[in-house]
Design a protein around this motif. Structure first.
Motif, PDB file in Angstrom:
ATOM      1  N   MET A   1     -35.998   6.742 -78.130  1.00 56.02           N
ATOM      2  CA  MET A   1     -35.582   6.547 -76.755  1.00 56.02           C
ATOM      3  C   MET A   1     -35.168   5.095 -76.578  1.00 56.02           C
ATOM      4  SD  MET A   1     -37.685   7.078 -73.213  1.00 56.02           S
ATOM      5  CE  MET A   1     -38.858   5.760 -73.293  1.00 56.02           C
ATOM      6  N   ALA A   2     -34.090   4.888 -75.917  1.00 51.66           N
ATOM      7  CA  ALA A   2     -33.621   3.537 -75.631  1.00 51.66           C
ATOM      8  C   ALA A   2     -33.898   3.211 -74.171  1.00 51.66           C
ATOM      9  CB  ALA A   2     -32.141   3.428 -75.912  1.00 51.66           C
ATOM     10  N   VAL A   3     -34.295   1.971 -73.925  1.00 50.27           N
ATOM     11  CA  VAL A   3     -34.575   1.508 -72.568  1.00 50.27           C
ATOM     12  C   VAL A   3     -33.846   0.192 -72.370  1.00 50.27           C
ATOM     13  CG1 VAL A   3     -36.393   0.736 -71.005  1.00 50.27           C
ATOM     14  CG2 VAL A   3     -36.848   2.607 -72.577  1.00 50.27           C
ATOM     15  N   SER A   4     -33.291   0.015 -71.205  1.00 48.51           N
ATOM     16  CA  SER A   4     -32.577  -1.216 -70.896  1.00 48.51           C
ATOM     17  C   SER A   4     -33.369  -2.016 -69.870  1.00 48.51           C
ATOM     18  CB  SER A   4     -31.191  -0.869 -70.328  1.00 48.51           C
ATOM     19  OG  SER A   4     -30.514  -2.038 -69.954  1.00 48.51           O
ATOM     20  N   VAL A   5     -33.484  -3.317 -70.103  1.00 51.53           N
ATOM     21  CA  VAL A   5     -34.215  -4.197 -69.185  1.00 51.53           C
ATOM     22  C   VAL A   5     -33.335  -5.386 -68.848  1.00 51.53           C
ATOM     23  CG1 VAL A   5     -36.275  -5.629 -68.908  1.00 51.53           C
ATOM     24  CG2 VAL A   5     -36.410  -3.532 -70.253  1.00 51.53           C
ATOM     25  N   ARG A   6     -33.213  -5.692 -67.581  1.00 53.59           N
ATOM     26  CA  ARG A   6     -32.421  -6.855 -67.160  1.00 53.59           C
ATOM     27  C   ARG A   6     -33.317  -8.086 -67.109  1.00 53.59           C
ATOM     28  NH1 ARG A   6     -27.772  -4.511 -65.710  1.00 53.59           N
ATOM     29  NH2 ARG A   6     -27.794  -2.583 -64.514  1.00 53.59           N
ATOM     30  N   LEU A   7     -32.874  -9.144 -67.769  1.00 53.73           N
ATOM     31  CA  LEU A   7     -33.641 -10.386 -67.838  1.00 53.73           C
ATOM     32  C   LEU A   7     -32.749 -11.569 -67.524  1.00 53.73           C
ATOM     33  CD1 LEU A   7     -35.352  -9.730 -71.291  1.00 53.73           C
ATOM     34  CD2 LEU A   7     -36.427  -9.457 -69.061  1.00 53.73           C
ATOM     35  N   SER A   8     -33.340 -12.610 -66.981  1.00 54.48           N
ATOM     36  CA  SER A   8     -32.600 -13.862 -66.823  1.00 54.48           C
ATOM     37  C   SER A   8     -32.466 -14.489 -68.210  1.00 54.48           C
ATOM     38  CB  SER A   8     -33.356 -14.810 -65.891  1.00 54.48           C
ATOM     39  OG  SER A   8     -34.545 -15.276 -66.519  1.00 54.48           O
ATOM     40  N   GLN A   9     -31.624 -15.468 -68.333  1.00 57.56           N
ATOM     41  CA  GLN A   9     -31.465 -16.152 -69.629  1.00 57.56           C
ATOM     42  C   GLN A   9     -32.771 -16.813 -70.043  1.00 57.56           C
ATOM     43  OE1 GLN A   9     -28.039 -18.732 -69.039  1.00 57.56           O
ATOM     44  NE2 GLN A   9     -26.761 -17.320 -70.233  1.00 57.56           N
ATOM     45  N   GLU A  10     -33.468 -17.381 -69.075  1.00 60.04           N
ATOM     46  CA  GLU A  10     -34.736 -18.044 -69.377  1.00 60.04           C
ATOM     47  C   GLU A  10     -35.775 -17.023 -69.876  1.00 60.04           C
ATOM     48  OE1 GLU A  10     -38.148 -20.879 -67.333  1.00 60.04           O
ATOM     49  OE2 GLU A  10     -36.528 -20.114 -66.089  1.00 60.04           O
ATOM     50  N   ASP A  12     -35.174 -14.105 -71.253  1.00 62.27           N
ATOM     51  CA  ASP A  12     -34.715 -13.640 -72.560  1.00 62.27           C
ATOM     52  C   ASP A  12     -35.105 -14.632 -73.654  1.00 62.27           C
ATOM     53  OD1 ASP A  12     -32.932 -11.774 -74.203  1.00 62.27           O
ATOM     54  OD2 ASP A  12     -31.988 -13.740 -74.568  1.00 62.27           O
ATOM     55  N   SER A  13     -34.907 -15.896 -73.378  1.00 66.15           N
ATOM     56  CA  SER A  13     -35.234 -16.933 -74.352  1.00 66.15           C
ATOM     57  C   SER A  13     -36.737 -16.978 -74.642  1.00 66.15           C
ATOM     58  CB  SER A  13     -34.761 -18.292 -73.842  1.00 66.15           C
ATOM     59  OG  SER A  13     -35.100 -19.310 -74.744  1.00 66.15           O
ATOM     60  N   ILE A  14     -37.535 -16.908 -73.589  1.00 71.34           N
ATOM     61  CA  ILE A  14     -38.993 -16.933 -73.755  1.00 71.34           C
ATOM     62  C   ILE A  14     -39.453 -15.741 -74.592  1.00 71.34           C
ATOM     63  CG2 ILE A  14     -41.198 -16.650 -72.526  1.00 71.34           C
ATOM     64  CD1 ILE A  14     -39.871 -18.275 -70.207  1.00 71.34           C
ATOM     65  N   ILE A  15     -38.942 -14.564 -74.256  1.00 73.05           N
ATOM     66  CA  ILE A  15     -39.350 -13.339 -74.952  1.00 73.05           C
ATOM     67  C   ILE A  15     -38.918 -13.370 -76.414  1.00 73.05           C
ATOM     68  CG2 ILE A  15     -38.921 -10.847 -75.079  1.00 73.05           C
ATOM     69  CD1 ILE A  15     -38.902 -10.982 -71.916  1.00 73.05           C
ATOM     70  N   ARG A  16     -37.672 -13.745 -76.663  1.00 72.26           N
ATOM     71  CA  ARG A  16     -37.183 -13.783 -78.048  1.00 72.26           C
ATOM     72  C   ARG A  16     -37.946 -14.810 -78.883  1.00 72.26           C
ATOM     73  NH1 ARG A  16     -32.913 -10.615 -78.893  1.00 72.26           N
ATOM     74  NH2 ARG A  16     -31.748  -9.933 -77.059  1.00 72.26           N
ATOM     75  N   ASN A  17     -38.228 -15.964 -78.296  1.00 70.59           N
ATOM     76  CA  ASN A  17     -38.981 -16.989 -79.025  1.00 70.59           C
ATOM     77  C   ASN A  17     -40.404 -16.521 -79.320  1.00 70.59           C
ATOM     78  OD1 ASN A  17     -36.904 -18.879 -79.258  1.00 70.59           O
ATOM     79  ND2 ASN A  17     -37.373 -19.784 -77.272  1.00 70.59           N
ATOM     80  N   PHE A  30     -42.202  -5.433 -76.623  1.00 73.17           N
ATOM     81  CA  PHE A  30     -42.208  -4.669 -75.377  1.00 73.17           C
ATOM     82  C   PHE A  30     -43.087  -3.424 -75.502  1.00 73.17           C
ATOM     83  CE2 PHE A  30     -38.630  -7.240 -74.076  1.00 73.17           C
ATOM     84  CZ  PHE A  30     -38.762  -7.289 -72.696  1.00 73.17           C
ATOM     85  N   ARG A  31     -42.982  -2.718 -76.619  1.00 77.58           N
ATOM     86  CA  ARG A  31     -43.779  -1.513 -76.828  1.00 77.58           C
ATOM     87  C   ARG A  31     -45.265  -1.839 -76.751  1.00 77.58           C
ATOM     88  NH1 ARG A  31     -46.616   1.214 -80.305  1.00 77.58           N
ATOM     89  NH2 ARG A  31     -46.486  -0.298 -81.978  1.00 77.58           N
ATOM     90  N   ARG A  32     -45.689  -2.877 -77.470  1.00 75.01           N
ATOM     91  CA  ARG A  32     -47.100  -3.269 -77.460  1.00 75.01           C
ATOM     92  C   ARG A  32     -47.552  -3.690 -76.066  1.00 75.01           C
ATOM     93  NH1 ARG A  32     -47.893  -7.118 -82.806  1.00 75.01           N
ATOM     94  NH2 ARG A  32     -47.302  -5.566 -84.380  1.00 75.01           N
ATOM     95  N   ALA A  33     -46.723  -4.470 -75.385  1.00 76.71           N
ATOM     96  CA  ALA A  33     -47.099  -4.978 -74.064  1.00 76.71           C
ATOM     97  C   ALA A  33     -47.260  -3.842 -73.055  1.00 76.71           C
ATOM     98  CB  ALA A  33     -46.057  -5.983 -73.573  1.00 76.71           C
ATOM     99  N   VAL A  34     -46.345  -2.892 -73.073  1.00 81.04           N
ATOM    100  CA  VAL A  34     -46.417  -1.776 -72.130  1.00 81.04           C
ATOM    101  C   VAL A  34     -47.633  -0.909 -72.420  1.00 81.04           C
ATOM    102  CG1 VAL A  34     -45.282   0.351 -71.387  1.00 81.04           C
ATOM    103  CG2 VAL A  34     -43.956  -1.755 -71.598  1.00 81.04           C
ATOM    104  N   LEU A  35     -47.862  -0.581 -73.692  1.00 74.53           N
ATOM    105  CA  LEU A  35     -49.012   0.246 -74.038  1.00 74.53           C
ATOM    106  C   LEU A  35     -50.328  -0.460 -73.711  1.00 74.53           C
ATOM    107  CD1 LEU A  35     -47.788   1.874 -77.366  1.00 74.53           C
ATOM    108  CD2 LEU A  35     -48.019   2.950 -75.119  1.00 74.53           C
ATOM    109  N   GLU A  36     -50.396  -1.770 -73.944  1.00 72.59           N
ATOM    110  CA  GLU A  36     -51.597  -2.530 -73.617  1.00 72.59           C
ATOM    111  C   GLU A  36     -51.846  -2.513 -72.111  1.00 72.59           C
ATOM    112  OE1 GLU A  36     -53.122  -7.113 -73.847  1.00 72.59           O
ATOM    113  OE2 GLU A  36     -52.021  -6.333 -75.577  1.00 72.59           O
ATOM    114  N   LYS A  37     -50.794  -2.653 -71.332  1.00 70.88           N
ATOM    115  CA  LYS A  37     -50.915  -2.622 -69.869  1.00 70.88           C
ATOM    116  C   LYS A  37     -51.458  -1.266 -69.418  1.00 70.88           C
ATOM    117  CE  LYS A  37     -49.970  -3.755 -65.555  1.00 70.88           C
ATOM    118  NZ  LYS A  37     -50.892  -4.574 -64.804  1.00 70.88           N
ATOM    119  N   ILE A  38     -50.939  -0.183 -69.984  1.00 66.89           N
ATOM    120  CA  ILE A  38     -51.402   1.157 -69.636  1.00 66.89           C
ATOM    121  C   ILE A  38     -52.871   1.320 -70.014  1.00 66.89           C
ATOM    122  CG2 ILE A  38     -51.162   3.617 -70.195  1.00 66.89           C
ATOM    123  CD1 ILE A  38     -48.097   3.012 -70.490  1.00 66.89           C
TER     124      ILE A  38
END
Length: 73
Positions: A1-10, A12-17, A30-38
């Motif tokens: 399954m593909a999911v699209s998320v809109r992010l600011s450049q900042e 995006d940079s924080i997440i990628r780093n 993202f998968r780990r973060a969402v499952l941990e939140k649940i």
């Protein structure tokens, strides 16, 4: 399954780093973060339910008492 998320450049940079520093893909992050939140929310609901039950009948047992009750002393 593909999911699209809109992010600011900042964002995006924080997440990628962060993903790069932890040697995981952004998808895995993202998968780990969402499952941990649940899991956290499920744990919180279980805690709240247990506390409600405890407040109705605030009885506790020691490890020794439980082992004796279960016949595993």
């Amino acid at each position: 399954m593909a999911v699209s998320v809109r992010l600011s450049q900042e964002e995006d940079s924080i997440i990628r780093n962060y993903a790069r520093l932890n040697k995981i893909s952004v998808s895995e992050l993202f998968r780990r973060a969402v499952l941990e939140k649940i899991e956290d929310e499920i744990d919180l609901k279980a805690y709240e339910k247990a506390m409600e039950e405890y407040k109705k009948n605030p009885v506790t047992y020691t490890h020794e008492e439980v082992a004796k009750m279960l016949g595993i002393e």
